[in-house]
Design a protein around this motif. Structure first.
Motif, PDB file in Angstrom:
ATOM      1  N   MET A   1       0.820  -1.200   0.000  1.00 50.77           N
ATOM      2  CA  MET A   1       0.000   0.000   0.000  1.00 50.77           C
ATOM      3  C   MET A   1       0.863   1.264   0.000  1.00 50.77           C
ATOM      4  SD  MET A   1      -3.556   0.709   1.740  1.00 50.77           S
ATOM      5  CE  MET A   1      -3.908  -0.898   1.155  1.00 50.77           C
ATOM      6  N   PHE A   2       2.002   1.185   0.638  1.00 49.79           N
ATOM      7  CA  PHE A   2       2.888   2.350   0.690  1.00 49.79           C
ATOM      8  C   PHE A   2       3.897   2.326  -0.446  1.00 49.79           C
ATOM      9  CE2 PHE A   2       1.349   1.656   5.004  1.00 49.79           C
ATOM     10  CZ  PHE A   2       0.801   2.891   5.257  1.00 49.79           C
ATOM     11  N   GLU A   3       3.788   1.316  -1.322  1.00 49.65           N
ATOM     12  CA  GLU A   3       4.718   1.205  -2.442  1.00 49.65           C
ATOM     13  C   GLU A   3       4.588   2.390  -3.382  1.00 49.65           C
ATOM     14  OE1 GLU A   3       2.366  -1.353  -1.855  1.00 49.65           O
ATOM     15  OE2 GLU A   3       3.736  -2.437  -0.558  1.00 49.65           O
ATOM     16  N   THR A   4       3.411   3.000  -3.439  1.00 49.67           N
ATOM     17  CA  THR A   4       3.191   4.121  -4.344  1.00 49.67           C
ATOM     18  C   THR A   4       3.721   5.436  -3.782  1.00 49.67           C
ATOM     19  OG1 THR A   4       0.997   4.509  -3.421  1.00 49.67           O
ATOM     20  CG2 THR A   4       1.134   3.073  -5.356  1.00 49.67           C
ATOM     21  N   LEU A   5       4.049   5.452  -2.509  1.00 51.38           N
ATOM     22  CA  LEU A   5       4.533   6.674  -1.882  1.00 51.38           C
ATOM     23  C   LEU A   5       5.975   6.937  -2.278  1.00 51.38           C
ATOM     24  CD1 LEU A   5       4.332   9.053   0.054  1.00 51.38           C
ATOM     25  CD2 LEU A   5       4.794   7.492   1.933  1.00 51.38           C
ATOM     26  N   ARG A   6       6.202   8.089  -2.844  1.00 50.65           N
ATOM     27  CA  ARG A   6       7.546   8.526  -3.195  1.00 50.65           C
ATOM     28  C   ARG A   6       7.829   9.812  -2.451  1.00 50.65           C
ATOM     29  NH1 ARG A   6       7.572   4.131  -4.413  1.00 50.65           N
ATOM     30  NH2 ARG A   6       7.637   3.176  -6.455  1.00 50.65           N
ATOM     31  N   VAL A   7       8.827   9.796  -1.596  1.00 54.84           N
ATOM     32  CA  VAL A   7       9.204  10.978  -0.848  1.00 54.84           C
ATOM     33  C   VAL A   7      10.052  11.858  -1.758  1.00 54.84           C
ATOM     34  CG1 VAL A   7      10.508  11.801   1.140  1.00 54.84           C
ATOM     35  CG2 VAL A   7       9.118   9.740   1.346  1.00 54.84           C
ATOM     36  N   ASN A   8       9.706  13.143  -1.806  1.00 51.73           N
ATOM     37  CA  ASN A   8      10.434  14.089  -2.638  1.00 51.73           C
ATOM     38  C   ASN A   8      11.186  15.064  -1.740  1.00 51.73           C
ATOM     39  OD1 ASN A   8      11.325  16.079  -4.365  1.00 51.73           O
ATOM     40  ND2 ASN A   8       9.391  16.301  -5.450  1.00 51.73           N
ATOM     41  N   ASP A   9      12.485  14.869  -1.637  1.00 53.51           N
ATOM     42  CA  ASP A   9      13.308  15.714  -0.771  1.00 53.51           C
ATOM     43  C   ASP A   9      13.390  17.154  -1.255  1.00 53.51           C
ATOM     44  OD1 ASP A   9      13.956  13.603   0.974  1.00 53.51           O
ATOM     45  OD2 ASP A   9      15.585  12.958  -0.334  1.00 53.51           O
ATOM     46  N   LYS A  10      13.053  17.407  -2.507  1.00 55.09           N
ATOM     47  CA  LYS A  10      13.188  18.746  -3.087  1.00 55.09           C
ATOM     48  C   LYS A  10      11.867  19.496  -3.180  1.00 55.09           C
ATOM     49  CE  LYS A  10      17.145  17.147  -5.638  1.00 55.09           C
ATOM     50  NZ  LYS A  10      17.673  16.676  -6.883  1.00 55.09           N
ATOM     51  N   GLY A  12      10.005  20.907  -0.888  1.00 56.61           N
ATOM     52  CA  GLY A  12       9.752  22.004   0.043  1.00 56.61           C
ATOM     53  C   GLY A  12       8.784  21.608   1.142  1.00 56.61           C
ATOM     54  N   VAL A  13       8.104  20.475   0.973  1.00 53.27           N
ATOM     55  CA  VAL A  13       7.199  19.962   1.998  1.00 53.27           C
ATOM     56  C   VAL A  13       7.991  18.967   2.828  1.00 53.27           C
ATOM     57  CG1 VAL A  13       5.061  18.685   2.425  1.00 53.27           C
ATOM     58  CG2 VAL A  13       5.208  20.237   0.475  1.00 53.27           C
ATOM     59  N   PRO A  14       8.012  19.143   4.151  1.00 47.87           N
ATOM     60  CA  PRO A  14       8.775  18.210   4.982  1.00 47.87           C
ATOM     61  C   PRO A  14       8.390  16.758   4.707  1.00 47.87           C
ATOM     62  CG  PRO A  14       7.969  20.041   6.300  1.00 47.87           C
ATOM     63  CD  PRO A  14       7.321  20.156   4.946  1.00 47.87           C
ATOM     64  N   VAL A  15       9.374  15.883   4.770  1.00 48.01           N
ATOM     65  CA  VAL A  15       9.167  14.463   4.476  1.00 48.01           C
ATOM     66  C   VAL A  15       8.067  13.886   5.348  1.00 48.01           C
ATOM     67  CG1 VAL A  15      10.253  12.182   4.577  1.00 48.01           C
ATOM     68  CG2 VAL A  15      11.489  14.102   3.571  1.00 48.01           C
ATOM     69  N   TRP A  16       8.065  14.203   6.631  1.00 48.08           N
ATOM     70  CA  TRP A  16       7.060  13.627   7.521  1.00 48.08           C
ATOM     71  C   TRP A  16       5.661  14.089   7.122  1.00 48.08           C
ATOM     72  CZ3 TRP A  16       3.527  15.704  10.926  1.00 48.08           C
ATOM     73  CH2 TRP A  16       3.640  17.062  11.208  1.00 48.08           C
ATOM     74  N   VAL A  17       5.526  15.308   6.601  1.00 49.85           N
ATOM     75  CA  VAL A  17       4.221  15.808   6.160  1.00 49.85           C
ATOM     76  C   VAL A  17       3.786  15.074   4.894  1.00 49.85           C
ATOM     77  CG1 VAL A  17       2.955  17.836   5.331  1.00 49.85           C
ATOM     78  CG2 VAL A  17       4.546  18.063   7.249  1.00 49.85           C
ATOM     79  N   GLN A  18       4.718  14.812   3.981  1.00 51.27           N
ATOM     80  CA  GLN A  18       4.399  14.059   2.773  1.00 51.27           C
ATOM     81  C   GLN A  18       3.856  12.672   3.133  1.00 51.27           C
ATOM     82  OE1 GLN A  18       7.493  14.029  -0.326  1.00 51.27           O
ATOM     83  NE2 GLN A  18       8.429  15.770   0.720  1.00 51.27           N
ATOM     84  N   ILE A  19       4.532  12.014   4.062  1.00 48.55           N
ATOM     85  CA  ILE A  19       4.125  10.663   4.465  1.00 48.55           C
ATOM     86  C   ILE A  19       2.781  10.718   5.185  1.00 48.55           C
ATOM     87  CG2 ILE A  19       4.721   8.655   5.887  1.00 48.55           C
ATOM     88  CD1 ILE A  19       7.715   9.475   5.344  1.00 48.55           C
ATOM     89  N   LEU A  48      10.675   3.103   3.088  1.00 51.26           N
ATOM     90  CA  LEU A  48      10.669   4.418   2.448  1.00 51.26           C
ATOM     91  C   LEU A  48      12.052   5.071   2.399  1.00 51.26           C
ATOM     92  CD1 LEU A  48       7.379   5.877   3.956  1.00 51.26           C
ATOM     93  CD2 LEU A  48       7.714   4.785   1.731  1.00 51.26           C
ATOM     94  N   GLY A  49      13.007   4.466   3.101  1.00 49.53           N
ATOM     95  CA  GLY A  49      14.354   5.021   3.115  1.00 49.53           C
ATOM     96  C   GLY A  49      14.451   6.325   3.879  1.00 49.53           C
ATOM     97  N   VAL A  50      13.706   6.402   4.983  1.00 57.27           N
ATOM     98  CA  VAL A  50      13.735   7.611   5.811  1.00 57.27           C
ATOM     99  C   VAL A  50      14.131   7.239   7.239  1.00 57.27           C
ATOM    100  CG1 VAL A  50      11.990   8.774   4.401  1.00 57.27           C
ATOM    101  CG2 VAL A  50      11.272   7.491   6.420  1.00 57.27           C
ATOM    102  N   ASN A  51      14.402   8.253   8.020  1.00 57.01           N
ATOM    103  CA  ASN A  51      14.802   8.062   9.404  1.00 57.01           C
ATOM    104  C   ASN A  51      13.647   7.490  10.234  1.00 57.01           C
ATOM    105  OD1 ASN A  51      15.157   9.043  12.325  1.00 57.01           O
ATOM    106  ND2 ASN A  51      17.151   9.464  11.430  1.00 57.01           N
ATOM    107  N   TYR A  52      13.993   6.624  11.166  1.00 58.77           N
ATOM    108  CA  TYR A  52      13.039   6.019  12.100  1.00 58.77           C
ATOM    109  C   TYR A  52      12.203   7.097  12.784  1.00 58.77           C
ATOM    110  CZ  TYR A  52      11.604   3.733  16.480  1.00 58.77           C
ATOM    111  OH  TYR A  52      10.888   3.257  17.539  1.00 58.77           O
ATOM    112  N   ASN A  53      12.848   8.175  13.226  1.00 57.24           N
ATOM    113  CA  ASN A  53      12.146   9.234  13.951  1.00 57.24           C
ATOM    114  C   ASN A  53      11.101   9.938  13.093  1.00 57.24           C
ATOM    115  OD1 ASN A  53      13.531   8.821  16.380  1.00 57.24           O
ATOM    116  ND2 ASN A  53      15.253  10.044  15.650  1.00 57.24           N
ATOM    117  N   THR A  54      11.323   9.972  11.794  1.00 59.72           N
ATOM    118  CA  THR A  54      10.357  10.584  10.877  1.00 59.72           C
ATOM    119  C   THR A  54       9.040   9.819  10.909  1.00 59.72           C
ATOM    120  OG1 THR A  54      12.140  11.365   9.444  1.00 59.72           O
ATOM    121  CG2 THR A  54       9.942  11.219   8.462  1.00 59.72           C
TER     122      THR A  54
END
Length: 132
Positions: A1-10, A12-19, A48-54
């Motif tokens: 279900m989360f396979e479609t989620l792509r985090v975009n570091d560029k 301007g929206v914080p990664v945690w907000v995107q997720i 997702l390749g993000v930090n645990y804390n995120t």
């Protein structure tokens, strides 16, 4: 279900907000239903390749909003949600538009810039009547 989620570091929206926004979309659209078990914080962070804390912050935020239930040593699950209270839109497109409006407001993008971006993104649909 989360396979479609792509985090975009560029974006301007914080990664945690995107997720968080993606998870809210999945809940509101009914793709995640009450009682569904979420991946552990560690599993989703790795996926997702993000930090645990995120991911921990996302889960905490969703719990504060009453969308997720969790407890120490328990897997997080989707809470029983009053669909009427959520005022679910008629279509998934409306869900995305609501999120777009919220994110535009949070990031402070000017109206003209937001509209130009939306028009640019929808340009491929202009000549084909929206059919893909």
């Amino acid at each position: 279900m989360f396979e479609t989620l792509r985090v975009n570091d560029k974006s301007g929206v914080p990664v945690w907000v995107q997720i968080r926004n993606h998870m809210i979309f999945l809940i509101r659209s009914g793709q995640l239903r009450p009682g569904d078990t979420l991946p552990t914080v560690r599993e989703l962070a790795i996926q997702l390749g993000v930090n645990y804390n995120t991911i921990h912050k996302v889960y905490q935020d969703l719990e504060t909003d009453g969308l997720v239930l969790s407890g120490r040593g328990k897997r997080s699950t989707i809470a029983e949600i009053d669909r009427e209270e959520l005022a679910l839109p008629d279509s998934p497109v409306d869900v995305v538009i609501e999120e777009l409006v919220r994110v535009v407001g949070e990031t402070g993008i000017a109206y003209a810039d937001a509209m130009a971006r939306v028009e640019g993104a929808l340009a491929p649909f202009k000549d084909d009547g929206g059919e893909r």
